[in-house]
Design an enzyme around this catalytic site. Structure first.
Site, PDB file in Angstrom:
ATOM      1  N   LEU A 245     -32.624 -66.018  63.526  1.00 19.34           N
ATOM      2  CA  LEU A 245     -32.986 -66.493  62.189  1.00 19.34           C
ATOM      3  C   LEU A 245     -32.002 -67.525  61.639  1.00 19.34           C
ATOM      4  CD1 LEU A 245     -33.962 -63.062  60.570  1.00 19.34           C
ATOM      5  CD2 LEU A 245     -35.510 -64.849  61.382  1.00 19.34           C
ATOM      6  N   ARG A 246     -31.035 -67.930  62.454  1.00 19.81           N
ATOM      7  CA  ARG A 246     -30.056 -68.895  61.949  1.00 19.81           C
ATOM      8  C   ARG A 246     -30.726 -70.200  61.556  1.00 19.81           C
ATOM      9  NH1 ARG A 246     -26.279 -68.646  65.741  1.00 19.81           N
ATOM     10  NH2 ARG A 246     -24.854 -67.328  64.548  1.00 19.81           N
ATOM     11  N   ALA A 247     -31.717 -70.640  62.302  1.00 23.63           N
ATOM     12  CA  ALA A 247     -32.393 -71.899  61.977  1.00 23.63           C
ATOM     13  C   ALA A 247     -33.063 -71.826  60.609  1.00 23.63           C
ATOM     14  CB  ALA A 247     -33.425 -72.232  63.057  1.00 23.63           C
TER      15      ALA A 247
END
Length: 356
Positions: A245-247
């Site tokens: 979920l970093r993006a």
């Protein structure tokens, strides 16, 4: 040392043909917690020039270089354990992360930097805090800086686990547009001939950048994301088949920084679209291959297992491969098994105890 500090810097406002890079650097300057900017491209594409130009727009106006041969202690700092044991007080010798606070930490050829150093600087860039631990004693200090890493892909790649942690990525290309190329060369020659006069021509634009960065930083906390923005970010990240979920988080923060820089009343889908390329460039995976793999596995499961290799009827007639019923269900090859001869081996004579 003083001569290096006093050396004139090429103005950020005078960069030509680098709009995507300028936007990424400005977003990182507005919100350093984005995780920095990774710039890739061939030699001579103004990667280091842009990094130095950005540092001049920040409050400290300081650019700290991280050399490839630096040790971990030189980067994060050291603790004097003898002082702790003798006096009970922590004596901290600051490193480059402390020096770069409120400025720019620049790493040229970051792909050649040891992984341990890359991990340490990425942790500090994302959290804004540097923690040094040694023999059970720890010390923390603020380390809010804009991380800029540059690399030439021809000299080696950065590990996927590390490249993903850079917030934004910009890929520079050689310029083959004659007019743009001539404008870049003319600007550089003018700067080299009269740096002070060249900088004076861009002083007003430089001051405007400084003012807008400061105003945008103050405005970040006032901007929220509505459901439409969240949904659009999720759709873009899913379509790019990113890991984790970093993006999503970086895209939302980058869109918010862009909205703040433009003094917009709210973060919109348009802001998201304008930052999506820099967020997804180094995180995008080939979604088609994943779909094909799932379809293949489902199709094989429906037939009760993996398909056996196909064989033409002419090959079977010529005896190149045995029939399926003759080879057995466990035979996955094209040649029938053949018995192998065995050979008697002489017994091993043990060594004398003295020779062992």
């Amino acid at each position: 040392m003083n001569s290096a500090i006093e050396r004139p810097v090429f103005p950020f406002a005078a960069l030509i043909g680098q709009a995507p890079l300028q936007q990424a650097l400005l977003l990182a300057a507005i919100d350093p917690a984005l995780g920095g900017v990774l710039i890739t491209g061939p030699r001579g594409t103004a990667k280091s020039t842009a990094a130095r130009a950005l540092a001049e727009l920040l409050p400290q106006g300081q650019l700290v270089n991280l050399p490839l041969g630096a040790s971990e202690d030189r980067l994060i700092g050291t603790l004097d354990i003898e002082t702790v044991l003798r006096d009970g007080s922590v004596r901290f010798s600051p490193g480059l992360l402390a020096k770069a606070h409120r400025g720019v930490l620049y790493v040229d050829e970051v792909n050649l930097l040891p992984d341990a150093l890359v991990d340490a600087l990425l942790d500090a860039a994302a959290s804004g805090v540097n923690t040094v631990e040694r023999d059970g004693v720890s010390h923390s200090h603020d380390a809010s800086f804009v991380l800029i890493g540059t690399m030439n892909p021809e000299e080696g790649e950065l590990r996927p686990q590390l490249i993903d942690r850079f917030g934004l990525m910009v890929e520079l290309q050689n310029c083959f547009e004659p007019r743009v190329r001539q404008a870049i060369v003319k600007a550089r020659l003018a700067f080299d001939l009269d740096a002070q006069g060249f900088r004076a021509a861009y002083a007003q634009q430089q001051a405007a950048y400084v003012q807008r960065i400061g105003a945008a930083r103050a405005m970040l906390a006032q901007l929220a994301f509505d459901d439409a923005v969240h949904a659009h970010v999720s759709r873009l990240c899913i379509d790019a088949a990113v890991d984790g979920l970093r993006a999503d988080l970086v895209m939302l923060r980058a869109a918010r920084a862009l909205a703040a820089f433009e003094q917009a009343a709210a973060v919109t889908v348009e802001h998201v679209d304008r930052v999506a390329q820099a967020v997804l460039l180094h995180r995008r995976h080939a979604r088609e291959s994943q779909v094909d793999r799932v379809a293949h596995e489902s199709d094989a499961s429906a037939r009760g297992g993996l398909e056996r290799p196909s064989m033409s009827s002419s090959a079977a007639a010529q005896g190149d491969a045995p029939p399926a019923d003759a080879a057995g269900d466990s035979d996955w090859g094209y040649l029938a098994p053949e018995p192998a001869a065995t050979m008697q081996v002489k017994g091993v004579i043990p060594l004398n105890a003295k020779k062992r």
